[in-house]
Design a protein around this motif. Structure first.
Motif, PDB file in Angstrom:
ATOM      1  N   ASN A   1      11.678 -29.382  28.111  1.00 24.38           N
ATOM      2  CA  ASN A   1      10.577 -28.505  27.943  1.00 24.38           C
ATOM      3  C   ASN A   1       9.682 -28.655  27.147  1.00 24.38           C
ATOM      4  N   LEU A   2       8.335 -27.815  27.381  1.00 26.08           N
ATOM      5  CA  LEU A   2       7.426 -27.954  26.175  1.00 26.08           C
ATOM      6  C   LEU A   2       7.684 -26.662  25.343  1.00 26.08           C
TER       7      LEU A   2
ATOM      8  N   ASN B   1       2.530 -23.519  24.214  1.00 25.08           N
ATOM      9  CA  ASN B   1       2.078 -22.903  25.479  1.00 25.08           C
ATOM     10  C   ASN B   1       2.611 -21.477  25.508  1.00 25.08           C
ATOM     11  N   ARG B   2       1.735 -20.437  24.820  1.00 25.12           N
ATOM     12  CA  ARG B   2       1.910 -19.117  24.551  1.00 25.12           C
ATOM     13  C   ARG B   2       2.323 -18.323  25.819  1.00 25.12           C
TER      14      ARG B   2
ATOM     15  N   ASN C   1       5.593 -17.946  29.472  1.00 22.73           N
ATOM     16  CA  ASN C   1       6.305 -16.806  30.127  1.00 22.73           C
ATOM     17  C   ASN C   1       5.784 -15.963  31.424  1.00 22.73           C
ATOM     18  N   LYS C   2       4.375 -16.369  31.650  1.00 26.26           N
ATOM     19  CA  LYS C   2       3.634 -15.788  32.730  1.00 26.26           C
ATOM     20  C   LYS C   2       3.674 -16.872  34.022  1.00 26.26           C
ATOM     21  N   GLY C   3       4.244 -18.014  33.836  1.00 27.79           N
ATOM     22  CA  GLY C   3       4.623 -18.847  34.657  1.00 27.79           C
ATOM     23  C   GLY C   3       3.809 -20.097  34.402  1.00 27.79           C
ATOM     24  N   VAL C   4       4.436 -21.125  34.888  1.00 21.03           N
ATOM     25  CA  VAL C   4       3.877 -22.445  34.310  1.00 21.03           C
ATOM     26  C   VAL C   4       3.859 -23.404  35.609  1.00 21.03           C
TER      27      VAL C   4
END
Ligand SMILES: [Zn+2]
Length: 432
Positions: free
Chosen positions: A156-157, A162-163, A166-169
């Protein structure tokens, strides 16, 4: 039969079957032990009443059948269909790539529709089919390979990079999901990593390796999970679960009047239109050949189709406890509450009130509970082998599946009880 033992048997089968090729090989082995006779497509078939047979296509699809005592033209076939393939990653040719002059990673292509992020941070291995040089260019030598060691991983990154994670990637299929194999050094060079791996695993000369169908898979074995071990957590439950219970039912049905067939198609996850998929003549040709080999005519074959019935068995969605709003308001399948009849007004499932009734009566006969699934009217669901199979074989058909969570995750989840329920209904059906 004990339900936990049967679920454990399934977990072993799933572990030993990282690819469709391995699933077919394992089923073949099981059938041979039960004295099924292998029929080669290219040979003349000698078939007799009471006999047990199977044939394979591409090494990744299989049709097994037992010939009943009744005339098949009048009795028809009893069929169960499932599929052998699962979504994942296939290794591309010339796969070796170097990052930062230090890391070796592999170029892969997505097969079907996996939930990509479930493949991250998991120890992975490699398995599949390898083709080798032979005397006859039309017939390369074929070997299966299963590395069965955790030789790669897709990291994972970090959240710090990437703050918003948790909003979706959105994962890019070319850039973000390539597995990392190791550090480049004298022991691990970039050149020909895959060919060297194959040569070592199969004990063959590198020059003899021509090509391969190799896939990534999760190294970890499945297990029973839950306070009372009521769930099965494993890769590839969709749809090897139905291959497992269907084959077991076929093996266990004894001295039947009906001619019973278990068809295990490949390539459902990519639309079924291959020679070994449901959108082919594979099954129709096999059924016709069975009738002809038993001394019947083409007309007998056509009559047999009119009397046949197929259960298309591919898993279904249980109501997810954290997403209860995602489901139809009045049809809400629950894990361990029995097989699910799948229904769709636009016939993306073959079930109609008549074929559904057949399945319901079968369940009642063997005291297995059953449930119904329809999509929310504002959600377009998936499809399956049933409707595709129907365009080649116009016989009565019902679409069912076992309720599960996390379909197409690297790790899916189903019910221990349901697996045994499926076996019971399939056995009831074959014994009709
Ligand atoms: Zn499926």
């Amino acid at each position: 039969m004990n339900e936990k033992m049967f679920a454990q048997e399934l977990i072993d089968f799933l572990y030993d079957s990282p690819t469709a090729f391995h699933a077919v090989e394992n089923v073949e082995e099981q059938l041979m032990k039960e004295n099924f006779v292998k029929l080669n497509e290219g040979d003349e078939w000698k078939i007799e009443k009471g006999g047990k047979y199977f044939t394979t296509k591409n090494g990744s699809a299989l049709i097994a059948f037992t010939v009943g005592s009744d005339n098949v033209a009048e009795k028809g076939f009893r069929l169960i269909g499932a599929h052998t393939d699962s979504p994942g990653f296939r290794i591309k040719p010339n796969a070796e790539m170097v990052a930062e002059k230090s890391y070796l990673k592999l170029n892969t292509e997505v097969y079907g529709g996996p939930i990509l992020n479930t493949w991250l941070d998991r120890p992975l291995s490699v398995a599949g089919r390898v083709t080798l040089m032979s005397e006859n260019p039309l017939k390369p030598e074929i070997k299966l390979m299963n590395v069965n060691r955790p030789i790669m991983i897709i990291p994972n990154l970090s959240i710090h990079m990437n703050r918003e994670v948790n909003k979706g990637v959105e994962l890019n299929r070319q850039n973000h999901v390539l597995p990392l194999v190791g550090m480049i050094n004298e022991k691990l060079e970039k050149d020909n990593f895959i060919l060297k791996l194959i040569a070592e695993e199969l004990n063959v000369e590198m020059d003899n390796i021509i090509d391969f169908d190799l896939f990534l898979y999760e190294f970890e074995k499945g297990c029973l999970v839950g306070f009372n071990e009521e769930f099965i957590s494993s890769a590839r439950l969709d749809d090897l679960q139905n291959v497992h219970s269907g084959i077991k039912a076929l093996v266990d049905c004894k001295n039947t009047t009906a001619t019973n067939v278990m068809v295990c198609y490949d390539n459902e996850e990519i639309g079924s239109s291959t020679k070994q998929g449901a959108d082919s003549e594979m099954l129709a040709i096999t059924l016709e050949r069975i009738v002809l080999a038993l001394g019947g005519t083409r007309d007998d074959y056509l009559r047999s189709i009119a009397h046949s019935f197929i259960i298309s068995a591919d898993n279904a969605h249980a109501v997810h406890p954290n997403y209860v709003e995602k489901h139809d308001p009045t049809n809400r399948p629950i894990i361990n509450n029995g097989p699910v009849i799948k229904i769709n007004a636009n016939q993306s499932y073959t079930t109609d009130s008549e074929s559904g009734a057949v399945f319901e009566m079968l369940c009642k006969k063997c005291e297995v509970p059953y449930q119904k699934f329809v999509n929310r009217s504002d959600v377009r669901g998936g499809s399956t082998i049933g409707p595709i199979n129907s365009t080649h074989l116009n016989m009565r058909s019902v679409d069912i599946g076992l309720p599960q969570f996390a379909m197409h995750s690297i790790r899916e989840m189903a019910g221990v009880k349901d697996h045994l329920y499926a076996y019971k209904v399939y056995l009831e059906f074959f014994n009709l």
